[in-house]
Motif scaffolding. Structure first.
Motif, PDB file in Angstrom:
ATOM      1  N   PHE A  95      25.543  19.326  70.011  1.00 52.04           N
ATOM      2  CA  PHE A  95      25.994  18.703  71.259  1.00 52.04           C
ATOM      3  C   PHE A  95      26.657  17.352  70.986  1.00 52.04           C
ATOM      4  O   PHE A  95      27.617  16.982  71.670  1.00 52.04           O
ATOM      5  N   THR A  96      26.149  16.628  69.999  1.00 55.72           N
ATOM      6  CA  THR A  96      26.770  15.355  69.626  1.00 55.72           C
ATOM      7  C   THR A  96      28.173  15.588  69.088  1.00 55.72           C
ATOM      8  O   THR A  96      29.100  14.802  69.360  1.00 55.72           O
ATOM      9  N   GLU A  97      28.340  16.658  68.319  1.00 59.29           N
ATOM     10  CA  GLU A  97      29.674  17.014  67.829  1.00 59.29           C
ATOM     11  C   GLU A  97      30.609  17.330  68.995  1.00 59.29           C
ATOM     12  O   GLU A  97      31.779  16.936  69.000  1.00 59.29           O
ATOM     13  N   ALA A  98      30.095  18.027  69.981  1.00 58.40           N
ATOM     14  CA  ALA A  98      30.907  18.327  71.157  1.00 58.40           C
ATOM     15  C   ALA A  98      31.363  17.037  71.836  1.00 58.40           C
ATOM     16  O   ALA A  98      32.538  16.894  72.207  1.00 58.40           O
ATOM     17  N   LEU A  99      30.451  16.084  71.970  1.00 55.42           N
ATOM     18  CA  LEU A  99      30.794  14.827  72.634  1.00 55.42           C
ATOM     19  C   LEU A  99      31.741  13.979  71.792  1.00 55.42           C
ATOM     20  O   LEU A  99      32.519  13.200  72.339  1.00 55.42           O
ATOM     21  N   SER A 100      31.688  14.125  70.472  1.00 61.85           N
ATOM     22  CA  SER A 100      32.613  13.377  69.623  1.00 61.85           C
ATOM     23  C   SER A 100      34.048  13.862  69.827  1.00 61.85           C
ATOM     24  O   SER A 100      35.001  13.123  69.563  1.00 61.85           O
TER      25      SER A 100
END
Length: 235
Positions: free
Chosen positions: A108-113
């Protein structure tokens, strides 16, 4: 983030108040077909051998989808741990639960990046932090979520759980009133969480003043009465 894992054993108990692997390395560029003379690769072939790079929106969607799958696995392991009678099985389920939660958090952090205004990814990150006992981080995540999607009342509910876990009673009460006016079933669930908080603080004040606990008890009784009256009215 790994030190948060020490909270995992406490999370199942804390749920009464309220509920990673590294990203895979990319494929290496192709080395060319057999029998091709050295230095004779055509430009078009070199371009085709280079891995395609996802555009930000596509990369965000891909990472978000992977995160949802990992999150589902984490919830399954959490349920297994809660129902396990054998201590070894419980311990293994909790370990797998933590790994799955951290994997989902990374995804999910990758998605937000790639897409910082992806409110549903912020919402999932907030939930994971809540389940791992990282309450301050969870509140911050849900603040981002609700700034982007004010009417996502699931986020309001879970942020209120984090407020309760950190004894921020005024914030929890405000959340309850918001849910009471806009999402009554979630308000009812939050009332249960508040009652559970009260029971826990009666047993262990955790530094709370007795007068503050009593005042919250009185407020809960008042709101419970209002809720019962509202429920008895014809719809």
């Amino acid at each position: 983030m790994r030190p948060i894992f020490i909270h995992c054993f406490a999370v199942l108990a804390a749920a009464q108040v309220c509920a990673g692997a590294a990203p895979a390395l990319g494929q290496m560029p192709g080395q060319g077909g057999m029998g091709r003379p050295s230095g004779m690769s055509r430009p078009s072939e070199e371009i085709q051998s280079t891995p395609a790079v996802d555009k930000p929106d596509a990369a965000a969607t891909k990472a978000y989808t992977a995160g949802k799958k990992s999150l589902a696995k984490a919830k399954d392991f959490e349920s297994a741990a809660a129902g396990a009678q054998n201590p070894d099985k419980k311990s293994k389920a909790l370990e797998k639960m933590g790994d799955a939660y951290y994997r989902a958090l990374d995804q999910f952090t990758e998605a937000l990046s790639n897409k910082g205004d992806m409110y549903d990814a912020w919402n999932e990150v907030g939930y994971i932090h809540l389940r791992l006992g990282a309450y301050a981080e969870s509140i911050d995540d849900y603040n981002h979520t609700l700034a982007l999607k004010p009417d996502l009342y699931e986020a309001t509910f879970h942020r209120a759980e984090a407020y309760l876990a950190t004894d921020r009673l005024d914030n929890a009460k405000s959340a309850y009133m918001d849910l009471f006016n806009h999402a009554r079933p979630l308000a009812d669930r939050l009332m249960v969480s508040m009652q559970n908080w009260l029971t826990m603080r009666r047993a262990d004040s955790n530094g709370m003043r007795a007068a503050d606990v009593d005042a919250f008890d009185k407020w809960l009784q008042e709101q419970g009465g209002i809720a019962k009256q509202a429920a008895s009215l014809p719809h």
